[in-house]
Design a protein around this motif. Sequence first.
Motif, PDB file in Angstrom:
ATOM      1  N   VAL A 266       0.850  -1.186   0.000  1.00  0.00           N
ATOM      2  CA  VAL A 266       0.000   0.000   0.000  1.00  0.00           C
ATOM      3  C   VAL A 266       0.890   1.242   0.000  1.00  0.00           C
ATOM      4  O   VAL A 266       0.565   2.256  -0.622  1.00  0.00           O
ATOM      5  CB  VAL A 266      -0.985  -0.024   1.194  1.00  0.00           C
ATOM      6  CG1 VAL A 266      -1.694   1.310   1.359  1.00  0.00           C
ATOM      7  CG2 VAL A 266      -2.004  -1.150   1.001  1.00  0.00           C
TER       8      VAL A 266
ATOM      9  N   VAL B  58      -8.191   2.162   8.234  1.00  0.00           N
ATOM     10  CA  VAL B  58      -6.911   1.888   8.900  1.00  0.00           C
ATOM     11  C   VAL B  58      -6.135   3.205   8.945  1.00  0.00           C
ATOM     12  O   VAL B  58      -6.081   3.916   7.929  1.00  0.00           O
ATOM     13  CB  VAL B  58      -6.099   0.820   8.114  1.00  0.00           C
ATOM     14  CG1 VAL B  58      -4.732   0.596   8.732  1.00  0.00           C
ATOM     15  CG2 VAL B  58      -6.868  -0.508   8.031  1.00  0.00           C
TER      16      VAL B  58
ATOM     17  N   ALA C 287      -1.366   1.592   7.648  1.00  0.00           N
ATOM     18  CA  ALA C 287      -1.660   1.062   6.308  1.00  0.00           C
ATOM     19  C   ALA C 287      -0.438   1.112   5.399  1.00  0.00           C
ATOM     20  O   ALA C 287      -0.368   0.390   4.408  1.00  0.00           O
ATOM     21  CB  ALA C 287      -2.812   1.839   5.678  1.00  0.00           C
TER      22      ALA C 287
ATOM     23  N   VAL D   8       1.867  -4.393   4.802  1.00  0.00           N
ATOM     24  CA  VAL D   8       0.478  -4.191   4.359  1.00  0.00           C
ATOM     25  C   VAL D   8       0.448  -4.174   2.832  1.00  0.00           C
ATOM     26  O   VAL D   8       1.128  -3.366   2.197  1.00  0.00           O
ATOM     27  CB  VAL D   8      -0.109  -2.890   4.945  1.00  0.00           C
ATOM     28  CG1 VAL D   8      -1.503  -2.638   4.396  1.00  0.00           C
ATOM     29  CG2 VAL D   8      -0.134  -2.979   6.468  1.00  0.00           C
TER      30      VAL D   8
ATOM     31  N   ALA E 175      -7.125  -6.589   0.112  1.00  0.00           N
ATOM     32  CA  ALA E 175      -6.165  -5.940   1.001  1.00  0.00           C
ATOM     33  C   ALA E 175      -5.649  -6.983   1.995  1.00  0.00           C
ATOM     34  O   ALA E 175      -6.315  -7.989   2.262  1.00  0.00           O
ATOM     35  CB  ALA E 175      -6.834  -4.784   1.741  1.00  0.00           C
TER      36      ALA E 175
ATOM     37  N   VAL F 205      -3.853  -6.688   5.819  1.00  0.00           N
ATOM     38  CA  VAL F 205      -3.326  -5.909   6.940  1.00  0.00           C
ATOM     39  C   VAL F 205      -3.078  -6.925   8.053  1.00  0.00           C
ATOM     40  O   VAL F 205      -3.936  -7.128   8.919  1.00  0.00           O
ATOM     41  CB  VAL F 205      -4.324  -4.821   7.407  1.00  0.00           C
ATOM     42  CG1 VAL F 205      -3.675  -3.866   8.415  1.00  0.00           C
ATOM     43  CG2 VAL F 205      -4.899  -4.042   6.228  1.00  0.00           C
TER      44      VAL F 205
ATOM     45  N   LYS G 165     -10.218  -6.114   8.670  1.00  0.00           N
ATOM     46  CA  LYS G 165      -9.642  -4.921   8.024  1.00  0.00           C
ATOM     47  C   LYS G 165      -9.099  -5.255   6.637  1.00  0.00           C
ATOM     48  O   LYS G 165      -8.831  -4.345   5.845  1.00  0.00           O
ATOM     49  CB  LYS G 165      -8.517  -4.344   8.895  1.00  0.00           C
ATOM     50  CG  LYS G 165      -8.945  -3.838  10.266  1.00  0.00           C
ATOM     51  CD  LYS G 165      -9.700  -2.517  10.183  1.00  0.00           C
ATOM     52  CE  LYS G 165      -9.965  -1.946  11.572  1.00  0.00           C
ATOM     53  NZ  LYS G 165     -10.732  -0.667  11.485  1.00  0.00           N
ATOM     54  N   SER G 166      -8.895  -6.535   6.355  1.00  0.00           N
ATOM     55  CA  SER G 166      -8.329  -6.965   5.070  1.00  0.00           C
ATOM     56  C   SER G 166      -9.460  -7.160   4.054  1.00  0.00           C
ATOM     57  O   SER G 166      -9.941  -8.281   3.829  1.00  0.00           O
ATOM     58  CB  SER G 166      -7.536  -8.259   5.253  1.00  0.00           C
ATOM     59  OG  SER G 166      -6.424  -8.042   6.106  1.00  0.00           O
TER      60      SER G 166
END
Length: 226
Positions: free
Chosen positions: A121, A149, A154, A159, A180, A182, A189-190
């Motif tokens: 990221v 995040v 992030a 990440v 994503a 994380v 959060k992913s």
Amino acid sequence: MARRDFLKNVAAGTAIIALGGGLYRIASDDRSSKARAEARPDGRVRLPPGQRVIESLKPMGGSAGDPRAKSFRLRLHGEVVKPQELDYDQLLALPQVEQACDVHCVTGWSVLGATFLGVRVATLAELAGVKDSARHVIFEAAHGYTANVPLAEATAPNVLVTYRLDGRPLARQHGAPVRALVPDLYFWKSAKWLTGIRFSRRDQPGYWEVRGYHNHADPWREERYG
Ligand SMILES: Nc1nc2c(c(=O)[nH]1)N[C@H]1C(S)=C(S)[C@@H](COP(=O)(O)O)O[C@H]1N2
Ligand SMILES: [Mo]
């Protein structure tokens, strides 16, 4: 099995079954005990509290997006100098990172040492020219799913925006073509079926965060619920 051994096994998280008057151990959870005794390079215990190791990612559902690489677009927008949209080939033309990492689901399972391939990221943030005003990253996914995040977390080196897991393209149920990753926050959060990354001045609690889950989601602090 003696009562003393029974209690020891219970403490270690071993499943015990009572059958015909006897107590039998059905699975000693060696991987979890071992990971509880192990330290990460950053000093944290390998297995966060309240977690148990399983072999591979459990499909946790969600509204799937279009899994085809050729229809994939990733929008980089918000507090950036160069808002843009990348297709799958453009994403793969950026510097790639392969990493083994652990993931931790808020429901209590963890997978250790899964290998992901993708783009940091941080690389995408640099490409889009993130402004100093940005403080948060909002991962955007199919059907309006989002996850927030803090920018500093992030853009940590682990990440990623990832499209391969353990040497194979991501399965549809795990977010194909691109999700994503994380690793050091709970797995919600992913975001799977990723469609965009928005850099934002303000925090914007995401799909689960507005439904009672913790805004930050650090597994080592057991930030499960808000
Ligand atoms: N787009 C999208 N991403 C999502 C979800 C979702 O419902 N939609 N669920 C999250 C939750 S709650 C978890 S635990 C993980 C599960 O990922 P997995 O199914 O690959 O194990 O994906 C996260 N990413
Ligand atoms: Mo989850």
